[in-house]
Write an enzyme that holds these catalytic residues in place. Sequence first.
Site, PDB file in Angstrom:
ATOM      1  N   GLY A 178       0.774  -1.237   0.000  1.00  0.00           N
ATOM      2  CA  GLY A 178       0.000   0.000   0.000  1.00  0.00           C
ATOM      3  C   GLY A 178       0.802   1.282   0.000  1.00  0.00           C
ATOM      4  N   PRO A 181       5.072  -4.896  -0.289  1.00  0.00           N
ATOM      5  CG  PRO A 181       7.284  -4.158  -0.513  1.00  0.00           C
ATOM      6  CD  PRO A 181       6.427  -5.133   0.251  1.00  0.00           C
ATOM      7  N   GLY A 182       4.214  -3.527  -3.465  1.00  0.00           N
ATOM      8  CA  GLY A 182       4.208  -3.776  -4.903  1.00  0.00           C
ATOM      9  C   GLY A 182       4.618  -2.495  -5.602  1.00  0.00           C
ATOM     10  NE  ARG A 183       0.245   2.142  -6.091  1.00  0.00           N
ATOM     11  CZ  ARG A 183      -0.868   2.041  -6.835  1.00  0.00           C
ATOM     12  NH1 ARG A 183      -0.891   2.580  -8.029  1.00  0.00           N
ATOM     13  NH2 ARG A 183      -1.949   1.441  -6.367  1.00  0.00           N
ATOM     14  CE1 TYR A 234      -8.432   0.846 -10.159  1.00  0.00           C
ATOM     15  CE2 TYR A 234      -6.395   1.140 -11.372  1.00  0.00           C
ATOM     16  CZ  TYR A 234      -7.280   0.330 -10.700  1.00  0.00           C
ATOM     17  OH  TYR A 234      -6.991  -0.998 -10.551  1.00  0.00           O
ATOM     18  CB  CYS A 256     -13.805   1.366 -30.835  1.00  0.00           C
ATOM     19  SG  CYS A 256     -12.853   1.076 -32.315  1.00  0.00           S
ATOM     20  CD  GLU A 257     -14.672   0.833 -24.392  1.00  0.00           C
ATOM     21  OE1 GLU A 257     -15.247   1.582 -23.589  1.00  0.00           O
ATOM     22  OE2 GLU A 257     -14.749  -0.402 -24.368  1.00  0.00           O
ATOM     23  CE1 TYR A 315      -1.158  -3.925  -8.506  1.00  0.00           C
ATOM     24  CE2 TYR A 315      -0.215  -1.833  -7.811  1.00  0.00           C
ATOM     25  CZ  TYR A 315      -0.585  -3.129  -7.531  1.00  0.00           C
ATOM     26  OH  TYR A 315      -0.386  -3.635  -6.267  1.00  0.00           O
TER      27      TYR A 315
HETATM   28  N1  LLP Z   1      -0.928  -7.049  -0.411  1.00  0.00           N
HETATM   29  C1  LLP Z   1      -2.223  -7.227  -0.726  1.00  0.00           C
HETATM   30  C2  LLP Z   1      -3.016  -8.170   0.056  1.00  0.00           C
HETATM   31  C3  LLP Z   1      -2.795  -6.500  -1.776  1.00  0.00           C
HETATM   32  O1  LLP Z   1      -4.092  -6.662  -2.069  1.00  0.00           O
HETATM   33  C4  LLP Z   1      -1.999  -5.579  -2.522  1.00  0.00           C
HETATM   34  C5  LLP Z   1      -2.567  -4.825  -3.638  1.00  0.00           C
HETATM   35  C6  LLP Z   1      -0.638  -5.452  -2.163  1.00  0.00           C
HETATM   36  C7  LLP Z   1      -0.144  -6.188  -1.103  1.00  0.00           C
HETATM   37  C8  LLP Z   1       0.291  -4.525  -2.893  1.00  0.00           C
HETATM   38  O2  LLP Z   1      -0.130  -3.213  -2.757  1.00  0.00           O
HETATM   39  P1  LLP Z   1       0.802  -2.004  -3.275  1.00  0.00           P
HETATM   40  O3  LLP Z   1       2.053  -1.989  -2.416  1.00  0.00           O
HETATM   41  O4  LLP Z   1       1.115  -2.243  -4.681  1.00  0.00           O
HETATM   42  O5  LLP Z   1      -0.046  -0.809  -3.072  1.00  0.00           O
HETATM   43  N2  LLP Z   1      -4.569  -1.977  -9.764  1.00  0.00           N
HETATM   44  C9  LLP Z   1      -4.545  -0.923  -8.765  1.00  0.00           C
HETATM   45  C10 LLP Z   1      -3.907  -1.382  -7.469  1.00  0.00           C
HETATM   46  C11 LLP Z   1      -4.580  -2.590  -6.862  1.00  0.00           C
HETATM   47  C12 LLP Z   1      -3.905  -3.057  -5.606  1.00  0.00           C
HETATM   48  C13 LLP Z   1      -4.428  -4.374  -5.169  1.00  0.00           C
HETATM   49  N3  LLP Z   1      -3.795  -4.916  -4.014  1.00  0.00           N
HETATM   50  C14 LLP Z   1      -3.844   0.291  -9.351  1.00  0.00           C
HETATM   51  O6  LLP Z   1      -3.458   0.260 -10.516  1.00  0.00           O
HETATM   52  O7  LLP Z   1      -3.692   1.301  -8.681  1.00  0.00           O
END
Ligand code: LLP
Length: 427
Positions: free
Chosen positions: A240, A280-282, A325, A351-352, A379
């Site tokens: 997050g 962490p992802g993003r 979003y 086409c949108e 993402y």
């Molecule tokens: N852990 C869980 C249980 C999650 O559901 C998520 C993301 C993460 C970790 C990683 O979160 P991050 O560090 O990346 O914020 N597609 C959307 C984001 C969806 C996130 C879903 N869950 C976008 O493009 O903003």
Amino acid sequence: MQSAVRYVDQTLYIEEVALEAIAQAVGTPTYVYSKAHITAQFEALTEAFNRTPTAIHYAVKANSNLAILSLLGELGAGFDIVSGGELHRVLAAGCDPQRVVFSGVGKQSEEIDLALRLKIACFNVESEAELERIAQRAELNNTTAPISIRVNPNVDAQTHPYISTGLQNNKFGVPPEVALSLYQFAHQHPHLEVAGIDCHIGSQITDVGPLLESLASILAIVDELKGMGISLEHIDLGGGMGIDYGEPGDNSDGALNFADYGAGVNQMMAGRPQKILLEPGRSLVANAGVLLARVEYLKPATGPDSPNFAVVDAAMNDLLRPALYQAWHEIVEVRPAEVTAETWQVVGPVCETGDFLGHDRTLKITDSSLLCIGSAGAYGMVQASNYNTRGRAAEVLVDGDSFNLVRRRETIEDQLRLERVSAEQKQ
Ligand code: LLP
């Protein structure tokens, strides 16, 4: 630009490679990622949490390219997965399945069995029914499943409603009182092993307040469990952590400060035995990546109420975030053309009307100009589709002055391979 690119002599570079050279070699649209940027983000997060025992489990869903997984595995990351498919990716990248935690509300029996066989570190359980299913599968597989319960702390992450997950009206996790009874069940079950507790309140959170607030709720549960004779090895705070997309004006978020988060967690964890897990992802990959696109056509305004459109070769099927979003991504010229700057609607060929990458961007472009769409490492490619029978983009990983194609562009043969006109037709 926030992303890992910079101008040298009027043209954009990522590390020591000109984006023009990548476009020439592999075409467009192409996702381009910087190894140095991912490494630096991973190291900064590790450093911020170095006073608390912490394990980083990269959220595979953010960018699941094998080269990225392999890089993060080499840096020392474990992984957070949400499907059997993502577990196969971790294996295919040569990473350790025993350093995997498994999140997600809908784990299927085969996925649970695969995870049990590979002895993953923990199942993050999202409901009573799922806990029962995991117990059953563990018994059938003659093993024990390590679990943590995902608690929904009812904290407002103050982010986009589609990516906010910590409120009680979300489908994720269970409320604290339900968690306590699930822990009692798991504690007594011969095929379940209580390993930890888990939460994830949302994505793109730029203020540490809600994250620490949710840790406080988790610690209250940890204390109650201790009173019940149930001790935990880890606390998983989810992911997050937000990044700076560089949006100008009041909407600019600024990135979540890793050091502030680490310091806050360290203070709250003082004297406690649990290890912290982060997912962490993003924050590790978003600003390591850009999407490279080429202008196909300029369609200048035809009257006072019509805008200028720049139709590019990337579209919502490549980068869905703006359409889904209303997300803002920075767009700059790879090499500004020698024309006056004008305001453009940067749109794709799909086409949108919702197929746009950016509105009202001031750019110096001609047809065939290359554009760089920023903060696209997370993402982006993972949410790409074949809508309008468009092949998915290529992906390139840059390392210093060299670059590697880490996913080739999808061909029409790739797309048609799984379909047939009739039952009689041979595959
Ligand atoms: N852990 C869980 C249980 C999650 O559901 C998520 C993301 C993460 C970790 C990683 O979160 P991050 O560090 O990346 O914020 N597609 C959307 C984001 C969806 C996130 C879903 N869950 C976008 O493009 O903003």
